[in-house]
Design a protein around this motif. Sequence first.
Motif, PDB file in Angstrom:
ATOM      1  N   GLY A 108      -2.176  -4.209  -2.626  1.00 52.50           N
ATOM      2  CA  GLY A 108      -1.862  -2.982  -1.899  1.00 52.50           C
ATOM      3  C   GLY A 108      -1.315  -1.899  -2.814  1.00 52.50           C
ATOM      4  O   GLY A 108      -1.684  -0.720  -2.691  1.00 52.50           O
ATOM      5  N   THR A 130      -1.688 -10.107  -2.290  1.00 57.44           N
ATOM      6  CA  THR A 130      -1.963  -9.012  -1.356  1.00 57.44           C
ATOM      7  C   THR A 130      -0.980  -7.866  -1.543  1.00 57.44           C
ATOM      8  O   THR A 130      -1.349  -6.691  -1.420  1.00 57.44           O
ATOM      9  CB  THR A 130      -1.918  -9.521   0.091  1.00 57.44           C
ATOM     10  OG1 THR A 130      -2.666 -10.726   0.204  1.00 57.44           O
ATOM     11  CG2 THR A 130      -2.505  -8.496   1.042  1.00 57.44           C
ATOM     12  N   ALA A 138       0.803  -1.226   0.000  1.00 54.82           N
ATOM     13  CA  ALA A 138       0.000   0.000   0.000  1.00 54.82           C
ATOM     14  C   ALA A 138       0.839   1.280   0.000  1.00 54.82           C
ATOM     15  O   ALA A 138       0.514   2.232  -0.722  1.00 54.82           O
ATOM     16  CB  ALA A 138      -0.967  -0.016   1.182  1.00 54.82           C
ATOM     17  N   THR A 175      -7.026  -2.182   1.526  1.00 56.69           N
ATOM     18  CA  THR A 175      -6.304  -3.422   1.207  1.00 56.69           C
ATOM     19  C   THR A 175      -6.653  -4.524   2.182  1.00 56.69           C
ATOM     20  O   THR A 175      -6.907  -5.667   1.792  1.00 56.69           O
ATOM     21  CB  THR A 175      -4.791  -3.170   1.212  1.00 56.69           C
ATOM     22  OG1 THR A 175      -4.457  -2.194   0.224  1.00 56.69           O
ATOM     23  CG2 THR A 175      -4.027  -4.456   0.925  1.00 56.69           C
TER      24      THR A 175
END
Length: 348
Positions: free
Chosen positions: A175, A171, A86, A192
């Motif tokens: 992000g 993941t 992220a 996220t």
Amino acid sequence: MIWLTWRQFRGSAAATAALLVVLGVVLALTGPGLASDYSAGIAACVQDDTCDRFYNRFFGGHETSFMALTLVVLLLPALAGLFWGAPLITRELEAGTHLMVWNQSITRGRWLAVKLGLMGLTAVAVAGLCGLMVTWWSGPLDKSAAENLAMMAPLVFGARGITPMGYAAFTFVLGVTVGMLVRRTLPAMALTLAVFAAFQFAVPLLVRPHLMPPITATFELGKANVDGIGINRDRGGYVEIQLRSAVPGHAGAWVLSTDLLDPSGRVLGGDGGFGAARVSTTSGPCAPSAGAGDGCMVEINRLGYRQRATYQPLERFWPFQWIETGIYALLTLVLSWFCFWWIRRRLS
């Protein structure tokens, strides 16, 4: 770019590597003893047919460690997306450094490729090593766990084998993608986490049961698939049978549904395999004076009551691991393509 990315990333990478080494040392020191205790216990319980009690005692003595390690492996992909993925773009946007970095000789595409490659592969490697180490250490406990914590169970499956690698890759890139669209670090991290949690709930419930056609079969009733029997006077004195989420001869199977069938094949009771069998409780093997024990179970089977179960056998654990990891790898590639398209055409 590789040198710059490493300079920015080396602190968190070194800390993660140190924690992984500590975990590996602890597992390496305790794993052989755990396996030895399991082997000795199995050798002893086989002789007097008390393995059910041994399984409960052995797993109960290590349940806290088992659950803690499972939770660690499940959380690692989420942490990769939150703290590595992220902020990857949002940190540059919030600080304004993207105006300088993306106007140098290094193109945006190359900048993103190096970032995704170095940090993404590190996240995958960490999750993969952690997952495989925990899978090795938990082997004896996986063999003795109850049905709801077996290797094919939704909670445990994602913390074993190679699926943590797929989760981590997905993941992390998720992000990065969310960060590109939201452009703020904290909202990107929150979104996220929400999307990852949604996938972790949806895939085991909606996708994984259908990765391969489940098996549906009927089985005689016995200790392997009956949780308990009793007499309920409020229901006409019938014998009540509560089924377990297990099938005889298929230890560790993931049972998707289980029903109690009467002799005509009609489903008795509601969900969970609970039903009342029309068996005499005034006399015969199921009378209270007879103790409603093994003789009652034999009588119930003789009358034609059966368990019907739909399940995924334990033998499909590794095929499921490869298929699900492949699905997440495909999602990762799609999100990566979107990131390259967006950073070149839309992000400024």
